[in-house]
Design a protein around this motif. Structure first.
Motif, PDB file in Angstrom:
ATOM      1  N   UNK A  70       0.482  -0.762  -0.166  1.00  0.00           N
ATOM      2  CA  UNK A  70       0.096   0.004  -0.063  1.00  0.00           C
ATOM      3  C   UNK A  70       0.614   1.220  -0.040  1.00  0.00           C
ATOM      4  N   UNK A  71       1.692   1.120   0.885  1.00  0.00           N
ATOM      5  CA  UNK A  71       2.783   2.804   0.353  1.00  0.00           C
ATOM      6  C   UNK A  71       3.702   2.347  -0.936  1.00  0.00           C
ATOM      7  N   UNK A  72       3.357   2.011  -1.558  1.00  0.00           N
ATOM      8  CA  UNK A  72       4.101   2.538  -2.979  1.00  0.00           C
ATOM      9  C   UNK A  72       3.113   3.165  -3.528  1.00  0.00           C
ATOM     10  N   UNK A  78       4.313   4.666 -15.136  1.00  0.00           N
ATOM     11  CA  UNK A  78       4.223   3.564 -13.860  1.00  0.00           C
ATOM     12  C   UNK A  78       2.901   2.977 -13.942  1.00  0.00           C
ATOM     13  N   UNK A  79       1.819   4.199 -13.617  1.00  0.00           N
ATOM     14  CA  UNK A  79       0.198   3.864 -14.044  1.00  0.00           C
ATOM     15  C   UNK A  79       0.302   2.931 -14.903  1.00  0.00           C
ATOM     16  N   UNK A  83      -1.708  -3.207 -15.467  1.00  0.00           N
ATOM     17  CA  UNK A  83      -3.386  -3.697 -16.258  1.00  0.00           C
ATOM     18  C   UNK A  83      -4.530  -3.087 -14.945  1.00  0.00           C
ATOM     19  N   UNK A  84      -4.073  -2.653 -13.587  1.00  0.00           N
ATOM     20  CA  UNK A  84      -5.381  -2.828 -12.647  1.00  0.00           C
ATOM     21  C   UNK A  84      -5.695  -1.616 -13.130  1.00  0.00           C
ATOM     22  N   UNK A  85      -4.763  -0.326 -13.462  1.00  0.00           N
ATOM     23  CA  UNK A  85      -5.288   0.396 -14.298  1.00  0.00           C
ATOM     24  C   UNK A  85      -6.274   0.866 -15.180  1.00  0.00           C
ATOM     25  N   UNK A  86      -6.211  -0.221 -15.989  1.00  0.00           N
ATOM     26  CA  UNK A  86      -6.669  -0.006 -17.478  1.00  0.00           C
ATOM     27  C   UNK A  86      -7.980  -0.978 -16.948  1.00  0.00           C
TER      28      UNK A  86
END
Length: 122
Positions: A70-72, A78-79, A83-86
């Motif tokens: 969570x601290x990253x 990078x975001x 694949x999570x972003x999309x």
């Protein structure tokens, strides 16, 4: 989304029946813009950060592996490579599209409901 729908039910008829006939279209946009700006600023002033270390009731403390992930912090580049972003973007876009399609039909639905023939009770 509920506020958006309620807003269209309130400000749509207000604009159509009162503001546009009285002040014209450009002035109506300025009036509504001022109203929305004031309401947004009042809402923003009501927001505040929770106290340091705040946790909702019943929520367990984060484990070491959870807190490390969570601290990253990701840079924008990078975001955009995750694949999570999309997946999140597509989910949000589909949810908003569905909600906005329903909300856009609120006033026509209400008008059709108002104009439907009434049945007398037996």
């Amino acid at each position: 989304m509920g506020g958006y729908g309620a807003g269209s039910a309130i400000f749509g008829p207000l604009s159509q029946l009162k503001l546009i006939p009285s002040y014209g279209l450009p002035a109506t946009f300025r009036i509504l813009g001022a109203i929305f700006f004031v309401m947004t600023m009042i809402g923003a002033l009501l927001l505040k950060n929770p106290p340091s270390g705040y946790r909702p009731a019943g929520r367990a403390a984060a484990t070491a592996s959870q807190s490390a992930g969570a601290s990253r912090e990701f840079s924008p580049g990078e975001m955009l490579r995750t694949p999570t972003f999309y997946l999140m973007w597509v989910g949000y876009a589909l949810g908003c599209s569905a909600g906005l399609m329903v909300i856009s039909q609120l006033v026509p639905f209400a008008r059709a409901w108002e104009l439907r023939p009434r049945r007398c009770p037996p």
